[in-house]
Motif scaffolding. Structure first.
Motif, PDB file in Angstrom:
ATOM      1  N   LYS A 146       3.825  20.620  -7.203  1.00  0.00           N
ATOM      2  CA  LYS A 146       4.368  21.945  -6.942  1.00  0.00           C
ATOM      3  C   LYS A 146       3.580  22.603  -5.818  1.00  0.00           C
ATOM      4  O   LYS A 146       2.422  22.268  -5.577  1.00  0.00           O
ATOM      5  CB  LYS A 146       4.297  22.826  -8.197  1.00  0.00           C
ATOM      6  N   SER A 147       4.208  23.553  -5.142  1.00  0.00           N
ATOM      7  CA  SER A 147       3.511  24.313  -4.118  1.00  0.00           C
ATOM      8  C   SER A 147       2.309  25.007  -4.749  1.00  0.00           C
ATOM      9  O   SER A 147       2.431  25.667  -5.781  1.00  0.00           O
ATOM     10  CB  SER A 147       4.455  25.353  -3.496  1.00  0.00           C
ATOM     11  N   GLY A 148       1.135  24.837  -4.153  1.00  0.00           N
ATOM     12  CA  GLY A 148      -0.093  25.395  -4.722  1.00  0.00           C
ATOM     13  C   GLY A 148      -0.961  24.356  -5.405  1.00  0.00           C
ATOM     14  O   GLY A 148      -2.133  24.605  -5.668  1.00  0.00           O
ATOM     15  N   ASP A 149      -0.390  23.181  -5.708  1.00  0.00           N
ATOM     16  CA  ASP A 149      -1.201  22.084  -6.223  1.00  0.00           C
ATOM     17  C   ASP A 149      -2.159  21.603  -5.129  1.00  0.00           C
ATOM     18  O   ASP A 149      -1.986  21.922  -3.948  1.00  0.00           O
ATOM     19  CB  ASP A 149      -0.325  20.921  -6.675  1.00  0.00           C
ATOM     20  N   ILE A 150      -3.139  20.815  -5.528  1.00  0.00           N
ATOM     21  CA  ILE A 150      -4.112  20.265  -4.587  1.00  0.00           C
ATOM     22  C   ILE A 150      -3.987  18.752  -4.579  1.00  0.00           C
ATOM     23  O   ILE A 150      -3.835  18.131  -5.641  1.00  0.00           O
ATOM     24  CB  ILE A 150      -5.549  20.667  -4.977  1.00  0.00           C
ATOM     25  N   VAL A 151      -4.029  18.150  -3.385  1.00  0.00           N
ATOM     26  CA  VAL A 151      -4.074  16.692  -3.296  1.00  0.00           C
ATOM     27  C   VAL A 151      -5.373  16.278  -2.603  1.00  0.00           C
ATOM     28  O   VAL A 151      -5.769  16.870  -1.599  1.00  0.00           O
ATOM     29  CB  VAL A 151      -2.859  16.109  -2.542  1.00  0.00           C
ATOM     30  N   ALA A 152      -6.043  15.287  -3.169  1.00  0.00           N
ATOM     31  CA  ALA A 152      -7.235  14.696  -2.551  1.00  0.00           C
ATOM     32  C   ALA A 152      -6.795  13.431  -1.828  1.00  0.00           C
ATOM     33  O   ALA A 152      -5.986  12.660  -2.348  1.00  0.00           O
ATOM     34  CB  ALA A 152      -8.290  14.375  -3.602  1.00  0.00           C
ATOM     35  N   TYR A 153      -7.323  13.213  -0.633  1.00  0.00           N
ATOM     36  CA  TYR A 153      -6.795  12.160   0.216  1.00  0.00           C
ATOM     37  C   TYR A 153      -7.889  11.306   0.846  1.00  0.00           C
ATOM     38  O   TYR A 153      -9.057  11.690   0.908  1.00  0.00           O
ATOM     39  CB  TYR A 153      -5.948  12.777   1.343  1.00  0.00           C
ATOM     40  N   LYS A 154      -7.471  10.124   1.327  1.00  0.00           N
ATOM     41  CA  LYS A 154      -8.315   9.231   2.132  1.00  0.00           C
ATOM     42  C   LYS A 154      -7.563   8.939   3.421  1.00  0.00           C
ATOM     43  O   LYS A 154      -6.436   8.448   3.401  1.00  0.00           O
ATOM     44  CB  LYS A 154      -8.583   7.918   1.386  1.00  0.00           C
ATOM     45  N   GLN A 155      -8.179   9.261   4.531  1.00  0.00           N
ATOM     46  CA  GLN A 155      -7.518   9.136   5.824  1.00  0.00           C
ATOM     47  C   GLN A 155      -7.231   7.678   6.178  1.00  0.00           C
ATOM     48  O   GLN A 155      -8.039   6.780   5.904  1.00  0.00           O
ATOM     49  CB  GLN A 155      -8.366   9.779   6.918  1.00  0.00           C
ATOM     50  N   ILE A 156      -6.067   7.429   6.786  1.00  0.00           N
ATOM     51  CA  ILE A 156      -5.657   6.105   7.254  1.00  0.00           C
ATOM     52  C   ILE A 156      -5.676   6.116   8.775  1.00  0.00           C
ATOM     53  O   ILE A 156      -5.049   6.970   9.414  1.00  0.00           O
ATOM     54  CB  ILE A 156      -4.237   5.746   6.753  1.00  0.00           C
ATOM     55  N   GLN A 157      -6.372   5.155   9.369  1.00  0.00           N
ATOM     56  CA  GLN A 157      -6.454   5.066  10.828  1.00  0.00           C
ATOM     57  C   GLN A 157      -5.360   4.172  11.399  1.00  0.00           C
ATOM     58  O   GLN A 157      -4.774   4.478  12.436  1.00  0.00           O
ATOM     59  CB  GLN A 157      -7.834   4.532  11.246  1.00  0.00           C
ATOM     60  N   ASN A 158      -5.101   3.046  10.732  1.00  0.00           N
ATOM     61  CA  ASN A 158      -4.128   2.074  11.216  1.00  0.00           C
ATOM     62  C   ASN A 158      -2.783   2.341  10.546  1.00  0.00           C
ATOM     63  O   ASN A 158      -2.552   1.941   9.405  1.00  0.00           O
ATOM     64  CB  ASN A 158      -4.611   0.655  10.910  1.00  0.00           C
ATOM     65  N   PHE A 159      -1.898   3.047  11.255  1.00  0.00           N
ATOM     66  CA  PHE A 159      -0.633   3.456  10.655  1.00  0.00           C
ATOM     67  C   PHE A 159       0.251   2.270  10.278  1.00  0.00           C
ATOM     68  O   PHE A 159       0.943   2.308   9.266  1.00  0.00           O
ATOM     69  CB  PHE A 159       0.143   4.364  11.618  1.00  0.00           C
ATOM     70  N   LYS A 160       0.229   1.221  11.082  1.00  0.00           N
ATOM     71  CA  LYS A 160       1.165   0.117  10.880  1.00  0.00           C
ATOM     72  C   LYS A 160       0.674  -0.883   9.841  1.00  0.00           C
ATOM     73  O   LYS A 160       1.432  -1.294   8.959  1.00  0.00           O
ATOM     74  CB  LYS A 160       1.422  -0.592  12.204  1.00  0.00           C
ATOM     75  N   ASP A 161      -0.594  -1.271   9.930  1.00  0.00           N
ATOM     76  CA  ASP A 161      -1.101  -2.319   9.040  1.00  0.00           C
ATOM     77  C   ASP A 161      -1.841  -1.769   7.818  1.00  0.00           C
ATOM     78  O   ASP A 161      -2.144  -2.529   6.897  1.00  0.00           O
ATOM     79  CB  ASP A 161      -2.040  -3.251   9.822  1.00  0.00           C
TER      80      ASP A 161
END
Length: 231
Positions: A146-161
């Motif tokens: 829902k809007s206002g929730d929080i997501v924790a993420y890990k950045q991806i450098q290689n978009f294709k592979d």
């Protein structure tokens, strides 16, 4: 709208259950759930056993599709980790919480030359390694997010592979010269390897195929956090 068994299967997936586990845990006769699937119905007695065994399952949602799948106590914080088989849990980590608006988009947030201001830090044990966290905007992933929730993420450098098909991503794409930031499931596109398909949980939002050249920033979602009450 999902039918009864589609909703039941959605809860099973959420809890990592199957018919055999539920049969044993709820004290239901062996094979009853499978037979119910073929008939398209399950007795109220067996439904009651399931609801008694899993009190977090919202009976109104299961029977009618109304409301949230899971009962949430007032003031509770719900954490949903999104863990890949290759992930290693980190015992202790401080995840910085950023504002996408304050950094003028995801591209600037991920820019190593920028020093984005941190709103706060999140400390939850045994999560996979995360680079940061942001607030969700919009309803494209409702009711999962829902809007206002929080997501924790890990950045991806290689978009294709570096893509894990079917997983949830925080993504920035260029649309008419402007940056569009959202959370979507990323699937393979029928248009070829140079495209990806962005899919919403909310069925009112149609899937969209995007050329990889339009992707400006990408991060896989490792966990989502929902505050049920701000008081």
């Amino acid at each position: 709208m999902l039918d009864f068994f589609e909703r039941l299967d959605k809860f099973f997936k959420y809890k990592e259950l199957n018919d055999n586990k539920v049969t044993l845990q709820a004290g239901i006769s062996n094979g009853i759930i499978g037979k119910g699937r073929k008939r398209g119905s399950l007795s109220l007695d067996n439904i009651s056993k399931i609801l008694y065994t899993y009190p977090e399952l919202n009976a109104n949602w299961l029977l009618t599709g109304t409301g949230e799948m899971v009962n949430i106590p007032d003031g509770a914080m719900i954490l949903n980790p999104h863990v890949l088989k290759s992930d290693n849990a980190v015992d202790r980590q401080s995840i910085p919480l950023y504002s996408v608006e304050a950094t003028a988009g995801l591209v600037n947030l991920f820019d190593s030359n920028q020093t984005p201001s941190v709103i706060d830090t999140i400390k939850i044990p045994n999560l996979p390694k995360c680079d940061g966290a942001v607030f969700v905007m919009g309803d494209s992933m409702y009711p999962l997010l829902k809007s206002g929730d929080i997501v924790a993420y890990k950045q991806i450098q290689n978009f294709k592979d570096g893509m894990f098909w079917g997983e949830m991503y925080l993504i920035s794409v260029e649309v008419d010269g402007e940056e569009y930031v959202s959370v979507k499931f990323v699937q393979k596109s029928d248009l070829g390897d140079d495209y990806i398909k962005l899919v919403s949980q909310n069925t009112y939002h149609q899937p969209k195929d995007i050329h990889l050249s339009k992707v400006r920033a990408l991060a896989i979602v490792k966990a989502s956090i929902r505050l049920n009450s701000m008081s």
